[in-house]
Motif scaffolding. Structure first.
Motif, mmCIF file in Angstrom:
data_model
loop_
_atom_site.group_PDB
_atom_site.id
_atom_site.type_symbol
_atom_site.label_atom_id
_atom_site.label_comp_id
_atom_site.label_asym_id
_atom_site.label_seq_id
_atom_site.Cartn_x
_atom_site.Cartn_y
_atom_site.Cartn_z
ATOM 1 N N TYR A 173 0.929 -1.122 0.138
ATOM 2 C CA TYR A 173 0.100 0.149 -0.101
ATOM 3 C C TYR A 173 0.794 1.369 -0.119
ATOM 4 O O TYR A 173 1.019 2.135 1.111
ATOM 5 C CB TYR A 173 -1.058 0.073 1.128
ATOM 6 C CG TYR A 173 -2.067 0.982 1.085
ATOM 7 C CD1 TYR A 173 -3.088 0.623 0.056
ATOM 8 C CD2 TYR A 173 -2.275 1.919 1.857
ATOM 9 C CE1 TYR A 173 -4.219 1.558 -0.051
ATOM 10 C CE2 TYR A 173 -3.240 2.765 1.972
ATOM 11 C CZ TYR A 173 -4.224 2.705 0.724
ATOM 12 O OH TYR A 173 -5.401 3.519 0.591
ATOM 13 N N PRO A 174 1.774 1.347 -1.087
ATOM 14 C CA PRO A 174 2.410 2.465 -1.147
ATOM 15 C C PRO A 174 1.579 3.741 -1.256
ATOM 16 O O PRO A 174 0.477 3.792 -1.883
ATOM 17 C CB PRO A 174 3.359 2.253 -2.435
ATOM 18 C CG PRO A 174 2.548 1.465 -3.149
ATOM 19 C CD PRO A 174 1.871 0.621 -2.217
ATOM 20 N N PRO A 175 1.955 5.135 -0.923
ATOM 21 C CA PRO A 175 3.287 5.315 -0.304
ATOM 22 C C PRO A 175 3.361 5.144 1.475
ATOM 23 O O PRO A 175 4.261 5.469 2.147
ATOM 24 C CB PRO A 175 3.285 6.881 -0.490
ATOM 25 C CG PRO A 175 2.012 7.516 -0.272
ATOM 26 C CD PRO A 175 0.954 6.347 -0.811
ATOM 27 N N PHE A 176 2.100 4.466 1.883
ATOM 28 C CA PHE A 176 2.191 4.278 3.651
ATOM 29 C C PHE A 176 3.125 3.117 3.773
ATOM 30 O O PHE A 176 3.916 3.047 4.796
ATOM 31 C CB PHE A 176 0.573 3.973 3.841
ATOM 32 C CG PHE A 176 -0.054 5.286 3.881
ATOM 33 C CD1 PHE A 176 -0.066 5.992 4.969
ATOM 34 C CD2 PHE A 176 -0.763 5.593 2.713
ATOM 35 C CE1 PHE A 176 -0.895 7.034 4.955
ATOM 36 C CE2 PHE A 176 -1.620 6.745 2.997
ATOM 37 C CZ PHE A 176 -1.608 7.478 4.202
ATOM 38 N N GLY A 177 3.012 1.944 2.992
ATOM 39 C CA GLY A 177 3.932 0.682 3.244
ATOM 40 C C GLY A 177 4.158 -0.089 1.963
ATOM 41 O O GLY A 177 3.238 -0.469 1.134
ATOM 42 N N SER A 178 5.292 -0.472 1.758
ATOM 43 C CA SER A 178 5.667 -1.176 0.768
ATOM 44 C C SER A 178 7.118 -1.709 0.852
ATOM 45 O O SER A 178 7.802 -1.652 2.020
ATOM 46 C CB SER A 178 5.900 -0.300 -0.544
ATOM 47 O OG SER A 178 6.871 0.718 -0.525
ATOM 48 N N VAL A 179 8.052 -2.402 -0.095
ATOM 49 C CA VAL A 179 9.056 -3.190 0.160
ATOM 50 C C VAL A 179 9.970 -2.405 -0.876
ATOM 51 O O VAL A 179 9.851 -2.176 -2.017
ATOM 52 C CB VAL A 179 8.776 -4.519 -0.102
ATOM 53 C CG1 VAL A 179 10.424 -5.036 0.080
ATOM 54 C CG2 VAL A 179 8.019 -5.375 0.921
ATOM 55 N N GLY A 180 11.229 -2.049 -0.137
ATOM 56 C CA GLY A 180 12.258 -1.352 -1.064
ATOM 57 C C GLY A 180 13.159 -2.290 -1.826
ATOM 58 O O GLY A 180 12.899 -3.494 -1.590
ATOM 59 N N PRO A 181 13.885 -2.106 -2.747
ATOM 60 C CA PRO A 181 14.892 -2.640 -3.497
ATOM 61 C C PRO A 181 15.684 -3.784 -2.585
ATOM 62 O O PRO A 181 16.268 -4.826 -3.146
ATOM 63 C CB PRO A 181 15.595 -1.891 -4.123
ATOM 64 C CG PRO A 181 15.024 -0.494 -4.408
ATOM 65 C CD PRO A 181 14.232 -0.400 -3.059
ATOM 66 N N ASP A 182 16.171 -3.210 -1.171
ATOM 67 C CA ASP A 182 16.553 -4.120 -0.284
ATOM 68 C C ASP A 182 15.785 -5.093 0.325
ATOM 69 O O ASP A 182 16.279 -5.633 1.213
ATOM 70 C CB ASP A 182 17.624 -3.058 0.512
ATOM 71 C CG ASP A 182 16.500 -2.387 1.436
ATOM 72 O OD1 ASP A 182 15.410 -2.373 1.165
ATOM 73 O OD2 ASP A 182 17.254 -1.578 1.971
ATOM 74 N N MET A 183 14.635 -5.117 0.010
ATOM 75 C CA MET A 183 13.646 -6.092 0.671
ATOM 76 C C MET A 183 13.119 -5.624 1.913
ATOM 77 O O MET A 183 12.663 -6.324 2.765
ATOM 78 C CB MET A 183 13.992 -7.307 0.611
ATOM 79 C CG MET A 183 14.332 -8.032 -0.656
ATOM 80 S SD MET A 183 12.784 -7.906 -1.964
ATOM 81 C CE MET A 183 11.587 -9.061 -1.246
ATOM 82 N N LYS A 184 13.519 -4.346 2.401
ATOM 83 C CA LYS A 184 13.056 -3.635 3.561
ATOM 84 C C LYS A 184 11.852 -3.076 3.563
ATOM 85 O O LYS A 184 11.613 -2.315 2.406
ATOM 86 C CB LYS A 184 14.248 -2.915 4.310
ATOM 87 C CG LYS A 184 15.378 -3.776 4.574
ATOM 88 C CD LYS A 184 16.527 -2.993 5.252
ATOM 89 C CE LYS A 184 17.749 -3.851 5.706
ATOM 90 N NZ LYS A 184 18.801 -3.114 6.383
ATOM 91 N N VAL A 190 6.464 -6.186 11.390
ATOM 92 C CA VAL A 190 5.832 -7.504 10.802
ATOM 93 C C VAL A 190 4.630 -7.327 9.699
ATOM 94 O O VAL A 190 3.560 -6.432 9.792
ATOM 95 C CB VAL A 190 5.039 -8.062 12.105
ATOM 96 C CG1 VAL A 190 4.011 -9.363 11.660
ATOM 97 C CG2 VAL A 190 5.784 -8.071 13.307
ATOM 98 N N PRO A 191 5.010 -7.910 8.589
ATOM 99 C CA PRO A 191 4.277 -7.701 7.226
ATOM 100 C C PRO A 191 2.734 -8.218 7.560
ATOM 101 O O PRO A 191 2.514 -9.373 8.232
ATOM 102 C CB PRO A 191 4.884 -8.470 6.337
ATOM 103 C CG PRO A 191 6.297 -8.793 6.758
ATOM 104 C CD PRO A 191 6.154 -8.951 8.007
#
Length: 260
Positions: free
Chosen positions: A45-56, A79-80
């Motif tokens: 749910y970007p821009p509130f929550g997503s995963v970056g290229p580093d998987m963080k 915790v996802p």
């Protein structure tokens, strides 16, 4: 049941109530003892929550969680979760707090203790220019993609005509994909998500009509007012020093509303 039995029931209820209040009052102390705060965050749910290229995890909610954790003297452990399971995760003790673009409604308020809002958006029905819709009555015969269990799902379910089709998906990514691939005529979501999806030229979309204005809140276990008070103090401090406004500008592209 005689008076003595009634008295015993009343005393037991009072004792259990007192134990619950005592346990809640210790939440911040328990977190400090553990050195961490387990935070439910969305990854779709970007821009509130997503995963970056580093998987963080990254996003407004992630930044806010780190800031609140720092104010409480702990580290945020992410915790996802998905929209449908974020509250069950809280209720079953898998997380200590929800910072996952959580909207407020009467049903959720029965089981969730809410903080002050930390962001403000709106929910709506969106779709391509050639689909003529300006209100719920125009949804007759239309299909709508929506994330199961989301605030948008709860609202639109009460508004659609009987011959409209709600296509529910388990997460925001699936909902977006369904709209973009043409599986649904319309897309029910928040304006920030719609704005980001609109950047994809494969299938444009515009606002058809607004469902409601919605704040994003931090959620804790119902009755844990001491913990929420500590979180509210952190939010107030972030407002006062301008960091909450910086988060809004960074992730939402505009200043936080003056009445937030």
């Amino acid at each position: 049941m005689n008076r003595r039995q009634l008295f015993r029931v009343a005393v037991t209820a009072m004792a259990l109530s007192g134990l619950g209040a005592f346990a809640h009052a210790d939440t911040v102390a328990n977190l400090k003892s553990a050195g961490k705060m387990r935070v439910a965050v969305l990854q779709d749910y970007p821009p509130f929550g997503s995963v970056g290229p580093d998987m963080k995890p990254l996003g407004l909610d992630v930044d806010l969680a780190n800031m609140i954790a720092e104010k409480l003297g702990v580290t945020a452990e992410f915790v996802p979760v998905s929209a449908p399971n974020r509250i069950p995760y809280l209720q079953t003790g898998k997380v200590d707090v929800i910072i996952a673009s959580l909207g407020k409604n009467a049903e959720r308020e029965k089981v969730v203790e809410y903080s002050k809002p930390y962001a403000m958006t709106f929910n709506g029905v969106f779709g391509p220019p050639d689909v003529k819709v300006s209100g719920p009555e125009d949804l007759s015969g239309k299909s709508l993609a929506v994330t199961r269990g989301s605030t948008q799902d709860l609202i639109i379910s009460d508004l659609v005509p009987k011959d409209a089709e709600l296509k529910r998906f388990e997460d925001s990514t699936g909902t977006q994909a369904a709209y973009m691939s043409g599986q649904a005529d319309l897309f029910v979501t928040g304006n920030i998500t719609a704005f980001m999806v609109a950047k994809d030229a494969k299938r444009p979309l515009e606002t058809k009509f607004k469902l409601n204005d919605e704040g994003a809140y931090v959620g804790a276990v119902k009755g844990d007012t001491a913990f929420i008070s500590a979180i509210n103090e952190a939010i107030d401090a972030l407002k006062a020093d301008g960091k909450l406004n910086e988060l809004s500008e960074k992730w939402l592209g505009e200043p936080a509303p003056a009445n937030l």
